[in-house]
Design a protein around this motif. Structure first.
Motif, PDB file in Angstrom:
ATOM      1  N   ALA A  68      -3.896  11.639  12.287  1.00 42.78           N
ATOM      2  CA  ALA A  68      -4.490  12.635  11.685  1.00 42.78           C
ATOM      3  C   ALA A  68      -5.720  12.002  10.932  1.00 42.78           C
ATOM      4  O   ALA A  68      -6.870  12.646  10.896  1.00 42.78           O
ATOM      5  CB  ALA A  68      -3.796  13.635  10.892  1.00 42.78           C
ATOM      6  N   ARG A  69      -5.591  10.875   9.977  1.00 42.25           N
ATOM      7  CA  ARG A  69      -6.450  10.509   9.060  1.00 42.25           C
ATOM      8  C   ARG A  69      -7.400   9.933   9.967  1.00 42.25           C
ATOM      9  O   ARG A  69      -8.678  10.073   9.686  1.00 42.25           O
ATOM     10  CB  ARG A  69      -5.784   9.526   8.146  1.00 42.25           C
ATOM     11  CG  ARG A  69      -5.030  10.309   6.978  1.00 42.25           C
ATOM     12  CD  ARG A  69      -4.491   9.281   5.914  1.00 42.25           C
ATOM     13  NE  ARG A  69      -4.022   9.882   4.752  1.00 42.25           N
ATOM     14  CZ  ARG A  69      -3.185   9.642   3.914  1.00 42.25           C
ATOM     15  NH1 ARG A  69      -2.387   8.411   4.349  1.00 42.25           N
ATOM     16  NH2 ARG A  69      -2.944  10.208   2.827  1.00 42.25           N
ATOM     17  N   VAL A 277       3.879  -2.567   3.046  1.00 44.49           N
ATOM     18  CA  VAL A 277       3.068  -1.474   3.845  1.00 44.49           C
ATOM     19  C   VAL A 277       4.090  -0.595   4.753  1.00 44.49           C
ATOM     20  O   VAL A 277       4.896  -1.031   5.263  1.00 44.49           O
ATOM     21  CB  VAL A 277       1.814  -2.143   4.459  1.00 44.49           C
ATOM     22  CG1 VAL A 277       2.465  -2.869   5.465  1.00 44.49           C
ATOM     23  CG2 VAL A 277       0.859  -1.024   4.921  1.00 44.49           C
ATOM     24  N   ASN A 278       3.508   0.619   4.987  1.00 44.84           N
ATOM     25  CA  ASN A 278       4.329   1.558   5.729  1.00 44.84           C
ATOM     26  C   ASN A 278       4.008   0.945   7.411  1.00 44.84           C
ATOM     27  O   ASN A 278       2.836   0.867   7.662  1.00 44.84           O
ATOM     28  CB  ASN A 278       4.045   2.819   5.879  1.00 44.84           C
ATOM     29  CG  ASN A 278       5.009   3.867   6.638  1.00 44.84           C
ATOM     30  OD1 ASN A 278       5.198   3.697   7.730  1.00 44.84           O
ATOM     31  ND2 ASN A 278       5.641   4.506   5.855  1.00 44.84           N
ATOM     32  N   SER A 279       4.852   0.534   8.044  1.00 44.07           N
ATOM     33  CA  SER A 279       4.743   0.140   9.326  1.00 44.07           C
ATOM     34  C   SER A 279       4.110   1.072  10.397  1.00 44.07           C
ATOM     35  O   SER A 279       3.583   0.257  11.404  1.00 44.07           O
ATOM     36  CB  SER A 279       6.134  -0.536  10.253  1.00 44.07           C
ATOM     37  OG  SER A 279       7.102   0.269  10.166  1.00 44.07           O
ATOM     38  N   ARG A 280       4.162   2.094  10.078  1.00 39.85           N
ATOM     39  CA  ARG A 280       3.473   3.286  10.991  1.00 39.85           C
ATOM     40  C   ARG A 280       1.989   3.571  10.666  1.00 39.85           C
ATOM     41  O   ARG A 280       1.549   4.461  11.055  1.00 39.85           O
ATOM     42  CB  ARG A 280       4.314   4.463  11.139  1.00 39.85           C
ATOM     43  CG  ARG A 280       5.638   4.196  11.632  1.00 39.85           C
ATOM     44  CD  ARG A 280       6.504   5.653  11.804  1.00 39.85           C
ATOM     45  NE  ARG A 280       7.707   5.527  12.698  1.00 39.85           N
ATOM     46  CZ  ARG A 280       8.805   4.782  12.547  1.00 39.85           C
ATOM     47  NH1 ARG A 280       8.850   4.325  11.386  1.00 39.85           N
ATOM     48  NH2 ARG A 280       9.531   4.970  13.250  1.00 39.85           N
ATOM     49  N   THR A 281       1.398   2.874   9.657  1.00 33.39           N
ATOM     50  CA  THR A 281       0.075   3.214   9.229  1.00 33.39           C
ATOM     51  C   THR A 281      -0.967   2.140   9.528  1.00 33.39           C
ATOM     52  O   THR A 281      -0.490   0.858   9.451  1.00 33.39           O
ATOM     53  CB  THR A 281       0.303   3.550   7.585  1.00 33.39           C
ATOM     54  OG1 THR A 281       0.565   2.268   6.975  1.00 33.39           O
ATOM     55  CG2 THR A 281       1.287   4.633   7.307  1.00 33.39           C
ATOM     56  N   LYS A 282      -2.260   2.518   9.488  1.00 35.56           N
ATOM     57  CA  LYS A 282      -3.083   1.404   9.502  1.00 35.56           C
ATOM     58  C   LYS A 282      -3.906   1.294   8.327  1.00 35.56           C
ATOM     59  O   LYS A 282      -4.317   2.849   7.623  1.00 35.56           O
ATOM     60  CB  LYS A 282      -4.195   1.935  10.553  1.00 35.56           C
ATOM     61  CG  LYS A 282      -5.425   1.046  10.814  1.00 35.56           C
ATOM     62  CD  LYS A 282      -6.257   1.317  11.793  1.00 35.56           C
ATOM     63  CE  LYS A 282      -7.512   0.323  12.013  1.00 35.56           C
ATOM     64  NZ  LYS A 282      -8.462   0.849  13.113  1.00 35.56           N
TER      65      LYS A 282
END
Length: 327
Positions: A68-69, A277-282
């Motif tokens: 979404a971001r 860091v969250n592994s599902r984020t960029k």
């Protein structure tokens, strides 16, 4: 699915509650909740879990938020290009244990940002809160350390919350003590030497344990012990009460070198400081820039960076970094 619904999701995460988000979006809370529910039904996933204390992102929700971001960022670029509207503020949120070098890097990052508008947050907080904030994407990056003592427990928790730990540097243990302390001129001190002085530690909350402590070692016996919640209080107590705390040894201008010094501590333990860091984020551009500044600050204090690709194990022969002033 609409862009408006995506903006709703992002705003809810930023605010931390449906109620606050509805106020900022100028819509009613029932209408906001209904829009989110429609989106969840359309996608066949649950984005948020609802409970008496508020809401939290699910695993699917955290992954959805990343996409979404990215979509909203691209949309804003298009609008800025063709509608001549103002671009979105640059955002970066960092949660960290009480490290002066983490704050120093944050200042360097802000000074280097080429933007008229930004919205940055840095939280010096408890270890468990750091992990939870990165897991729920309240922060992009968390700064914590691992040791032989806490590694098993922390690693298990990070895996369960889909967080990756990236080693930054390894530090031999030091203590911060007042320059007027009789031990200040020692080349090295032992926990036995420190026994007469008050031991300072950071508060970790009711759910805290030794595994979440910011101090890598503790005295076997401490007749005087003080728990604090912020760094300024810690430094004032070191000077005013002739107390001490265990640390990495990195100092900067915030540490009044006329009043406080760092001295190596004799110990077999060390601190492997890194970022999670969250592994599902960029990571955002600002977050990437912060990590670059963090590496520069650590290097400027005389520590060797650990260059590591995601998923690699820490080199077994890595030599612990040493503070130049105490080498």
């Amino acid at each position: 699915m609409t862009l408006l619904q995506l903006r709703y999701i992002v705003k809810i995460v930023e605010c931390g509650s449906m109620n606050e988000a509805s106020h900022e979006l100028y819509i009613s809370q029932p209408a906001l909740s209904s829009s989110v529910k429609e989106l969840e039904n359309e996608l066949g996933i649950e984005i948020f879990t609802r409970h008496s204390q508020g809401i939290a992102l699910t695993v699917d929700g955290a992954e959805f938020l990343t996409y979404a971001r990215q979509i909203l960022d691209q949309t804003d670029l298009l609008e800025a290009r063709y509608r001549q509207v103002r671009p979105r503020k640059q955002l970066c949120r960092v949660s960290t244990q009480h490290y002066m070098f983490a704050v120093e890097a944050f200042v360097e990052m802000i000074n280097s940002i080429d933007s008229d508008e930004y919205e940055f947050t840095i939280r010096e907080t408890r270890t468990r809160d750091i992990i939870d904030q990165v897991a729920t994407l309240q922060s992009e990056i968390g700064i914590i350390y691992e040791s032989d003592f806490n590694k098993r427990v922390l690693s298990k928790m990070l895996r369960e919350k889909h967080l990756d730990f990236h080693p930054l540097f390894r530090a031999d243990l030091h203590v911060f003590i007042a320059r007027t302390n009789p031990l200040a001129d020692r080349a090295m001190v032992t926990m036995k030497d420190l026994e007469p002085y008050p031991f300072l530690q950071y508060e970790q909350g009711e759910e805290g344990s030794f595994y979440f402590a910011e101090e890598a070692v503790w005295p076997d016996y401490s007749p005087k012990q003080i728990t604090v919640s912020d760094r300024a209080t810690m430094l004032n107590f070191i000077v005013g009460l002739n107390a001490y705390t265990v640390c990495t040894g990195i100092d900067n201008e915030d540490l009044n070198n006329e009043k406080i010094v760092s001295v190596p501590l004799e110990s077999d333990e060390s601190m492997l400081v890194g970022w999670i860091v969250n592994s599902r984020t960029k990571l955002s551009h600002a977050a990437e820039l912060y990590l670059d500044k963090l590496r520069q600050v650590v290097s400027s204090h005389g520590y060797s960076l650990i260059e590591q690709e995601p998923g690699e194990q820490e080199p077994g022969e890595q030599e612990p970094g040493r503070h130049r002033g105490n080498s």
